[in-house]
Design an enzyme around this catalytic site. Structure first.
Site, PDB file in Angstrom:
ATOM      1  N   LYS A   1      31.253  -9.582  15.630  1.00 59.06           N
ATOM      2  CA  LYS A   1      31.025  -9.567  14.757  1.00 59.06           C
ATOM      3  C   LYS A   1      31.608  -8.005  13.743  1.00 59.06           C
ATOM      4  O   LYS A   1      31.433  -6.948  14.617  1.00 59.06           O
ATOM      5  CB  LYS A   1      29.228  -9.759  14.541  1.00 59.06           C
ATOM      6  CG  LYS A   1      28.645  -8.139  12.875  1.00 59.06           C
ATOM      7  CD  LYS A   1      28.350  -7.898  12.935  1.00 59.06           C
ATOM      8  CE  LYS A   1      27.742  -7.671  10.866  1.00 59.06           C
ATOM      9  NZ  LYS A   1      26.082  -7.122  10.844  1.00 59.06           N
TER      10      LYS A   1
ATOM     11  N   LYS B   1      29.122  -6.620  18.696  1.00 54.60           N
ATOM     12  CA  LYS B   1      29.903  -5.973  17.296  1.00 54.60           C
ATOM     13  C   LYS B   1      30.154  -4.483  17.747  1.00 54.60           C
ATOM     14  O   LYS B   1      30.238  -3.841  18.121  1.00 54.60           O
ATOM     15  CB  LYS B   1      28.022  -5.388  16.647  1.00 54.60           C
ATOM     16  CG  LYS B   1      28.076  -5.163  15.385  1.00 54.60           C
ATOM     17  CD  LYS B   1      27.202  -5.226  13.981  1.00 54.60           C
ATOM     18  CE  LYS B   1      26.966  -4.622  12.721  1.00 54.60           C
ATOM     19  NZ  LYS B   1      25.843  -4.207  12.737  1.00 54.60           N
TER      20      LYS B   1
ATOM     21  N   ASP C   1      20.354  -5.541  14.657  1.00 51.98           N
ATOM     22  CA  ASP C   1      21.193  -4.774  15.041  1.00 51.98           C
ATOM     23  C   ASP C   1      21.307  -3.498  15.849  1.00 51.98           C
ATOM     24  O   ASP C   1      20.857  -2.732  15.755  1.00 51.98           O
ATOM     25  CB  ASP C   1      22.447  -4.647  13.885  1.00 51.98           C
ATOM     26  CG  ASP C   1      22.817  -6.166  13.266  1.00 51.98           C
ATOM     27  OD1 ASP C   1      22.462  -6.589  13.053  1.00 51.98           O
ATOM     28  OD2 ASP C   1      23.586  -5.845  12.746  1.00 51.98           O
TER      29      ASP C   1
END
Lengths: 331, 299
Positions: free
Chosen positions: A267, A231, A163
């Site tokens: 996400k 995300k 991430d």
């Protein structure tokens, strides 16, 4: 040639290459991103609010709860993380409710790079993945070589997913190509020696992007640069995942698949604490991009306390009794 | 103001609401039911709580527990005394509501309200004294100090008495919170108005939100999920009729709730400390004392 290819698949690069005229220079990239249709803020918030009023009950609720559990990236990103805490979290991720083994396991455990090894060892072959934040998370304020070393470290330790945070400073200053190149470089650093790659999630930190238009631009920028997942947030700022900003991401992946033929995951992270919230997000997914995204390959929740609430609701559905915090772990 | 203007003034009815977590919500279900006086005349509409209101009330009570049970007994006493002061200030309102609810004359209702306020003061005085009555040092055969102290049980569900809508209510709520428990109270089904007004008093008395939560509605409907609730530690069945009490006691067994069965009570009589001790747990600690071997050091 299949109509749609997954972002993490080998054919995605060729599809992205078809957009190379857009990403050729800072100017063309800016023209493209600023040419995206503006976001109707009132309409967006209205739609997100309307979809949040859907009533999901009984069997549909049971399905939604299990689906949500299976989509969780169970996260611990604290300065005080210890190997013991990470191991405990891994055990919880594999068997979220030890009293009910029919409970699905979570999608991944999300930790800092130095904890990847511990998480990897304790998860073993359980099928739960290890995600690692990297690139000087959460601020992203470090030189590129430092960020890349951070990523390489995590991947070498065995992270299945990385991430990364984008450089919000560069994005807000309008240096889109710099952000683009950085994501490309990180994507490259995700490659393992055996030529497979750790999946790359790109965090925009929507709470710092000021406008809905910026969130839409960031989404496209991230996907053009090769993100496997986009995300919303780090969970470290005041405004994290909200239904409206997640809806923008969902619309972006829908439109991106339509135009480029590459499917990218979404996400939302941070601030999703209750079952009710989680189900609202699932409704958003179903109504915006449809069933293709309703699995943990394409949709994840970045959360920690959400899991306990989902478990308590699950116990309520199976026993008919309201459960309480005494019946889930403290973590 | 002339006579005709006076006559033209519209009456302002009070909207009775629940008291949950220090706030005054309507029932989540949106339902209300008609409350009548003892002669069947309409008085007001009261919220008809659902099981979700009960769930929310338990969450509020659990959230308030750490702060309330951790407050010093002296501080709890001060706050409860403050509640009595506020009750005194609203005496006329309670006299009217109790008179309507129980069909009492103004003087009899006044006596009931006075008794309720006095009882509240009486329990306020007990907060920092109960430990001396039920705790203390225990003699043990060994070199130990052995000390027992009472601790609150936790979140207590209370079914308030059905007949005595105010004195009975105060007599079951005050002892529970005096010792540091937090309470979810199901008011008298037929006469909930004095209880709902009590919520307005509690909200203005420094009592932290969530320590007392008041739910009006059908007793059986609200009590069933409370009795089964895994996060409720005890239940007082004072206002449950026999068949319901039995069902609730069975439901309460699953997480080993402390259950107080309904029993005939004269609410006007001196209550004694029994209700205070019903929802206390005893914590006992052993502490080494005396000579510790060759060092010869005393404790």
């Amino acid at each position: 040639m299949p109509l749609t290819v997954p972002a993490h698949g080998p054919e995605a690069a060729a599809r992205l290459a078809s957009m190379s005229d857009v990403t050729a220079s800072d100017g063309s990239l800016r023209r493209f991103l600023h040419g995206l249709p503006g976001v109707d803020a009132v309409g967006l918030e209205g739609r997100a609010a309307t979809l949040g009023t859907r009533s999901i009950k009984t069997t549909a609720k049971a399905y939604a709860i299990d689906l949500a559990i299976s989509m969780i990236d169970l996260t611990t990103l604290e300065g005080a993380d210890t190997p013991g805490k990470v191991r405990a979290l891994c055990a919880k991720g594999v068997h979220p409710d030890p009293l009910d083994r029919s409970t699905p396991k979570v999608a991944a455990i999300c930790v800092y790079p130095d904890m990847v090894k511990v998480a990897k060892e304790s998860l073993g072959d359980s099928g739960v993945k290890v995600a690692s934040v990297a690139t000087a998370f959460p601020a992203g304020r470090a030189a590129l070589p430092v960020k890349l070393a951070d990523v390489a470290d995590a991947v070498a330790a065995g992270a299945d997913e990385v991430d990364m945070v984008i450089d919000r400073g560069a994005f807000l200053a309008g240096h889109y190509l710099k952000v683009y190149d950085e994501i490309r470089a990180v994507k490259e650093a995700c490659r393992r020696p055996d030529s497979t790659s750790a999946h790359l999630k790109v965090i925009f930190e929507t709470g710092e992007l000021s406008t809905y238009d910026n969130i839409r631009r960031a989404s496209w920028l991230g996907m053009l640069a090769g993100a496997d997942f986009i995300k919303t947030s780090t969970g470290k700022v005041a405004v994290n995942a909200t239904p409206p900003n997640t809806l923008i991401l969902l619309e972006a992946v829908r439109d991106f698949r339509e135009t480029v033929g590459v499917q990218v995951g979404v996400k939302p992270a941070g601030g999703i604490r209750t079952t009710k919230d989680a189900i609202k997000f699932l409704v958003l997914v179903n109504e915006t991009v449809g069933e293709d995204w309703l699995s943990n390959d394409w949709f994840r929740f970045g959360a920690s306390s959400l899991l306990n609430d989902l478990l308590m609701q699950r116990q309520k559905l199976s026993t008919g009794r309201y459960s309480g915090p005494d019946y889930v772990t403290v973590d | 103001m002339s006579e005709s203007e006076k006559a033209a003034r519209l009456s302002v009815f009070k909207t009775y609401k629940l008291f949950v977590g220090g706030k005054f919500p309507r029932s989540e279900s949106g339902r209300v039911y008609e409350v009548t006086d003892s002669k069947g005349r309409w008085l007001a509409n009261a919220p008809q709580s659902s099981r979700k209101d009960a769930r929310d009330a338990v969450v509020a009570a659990r959230k308030a527990f750490a702060g309330w049970s951790g407050a010093t007994a002296y501080n709890r006493g001060q706050i409860l005394y403050r509640v009595a002061e506020m009750l005194e200030g609203r005496r006329d309102q309670f006299v009217r509501e109790v008179g309507d609810a129980e069909g009492l004359s103004k003087s009899k209702a006044g006596a009931v309200v006075d008794a309720a306020i006095d009882r509240w003061v009486w329990y306020a005085g007990w907060t920092d004294k109960i430990a001396q009555i039920v705790g203390g040092a225990n003699p043990v055969a060994g070199p130990y100090f052995n000390l027992s102290s009472p601790e609150p049980t936790g979140v207590v569900a209370i079914l308030a008495p059905q007949e005595s809508s105010f004195l009975g209510l105060v007599s079951v709520v005050a002892p529970v919170i005096a010792t540091g428990n937090t309470a979810v109270v199901v008011t008298s089904e037929a006469s909930p108005l004095p209880a709902l007004s009590l919520g307005e008093v509690l909200a203005t008395s420094d009592l932290p939100g969530g320590v007392v939560n008041l739910l009006s509605g059908r007793t059986a409907e609200i009590a069933t999920p409370l009795a089964a609730h895994q996060d409720v530690n005890a239940i007082d069945l004072a206002g449950a009729e026999e068949v319901l009490a039995k069902e609730l006691e069975i439901a309460a067994a699953d997480n080993l709730k402390r259950v107080r069965r309904p029993q005939p009570v004269d609410w006007a009589a001196d209550p004694g400390t029994e209700r205070l001790t019903s929802f206390l747990e005893t914590k006992t600690v052993w502490h080494p004392a005396g000579g510790s071997g060759s060092s010869g050091a005393a404790y």
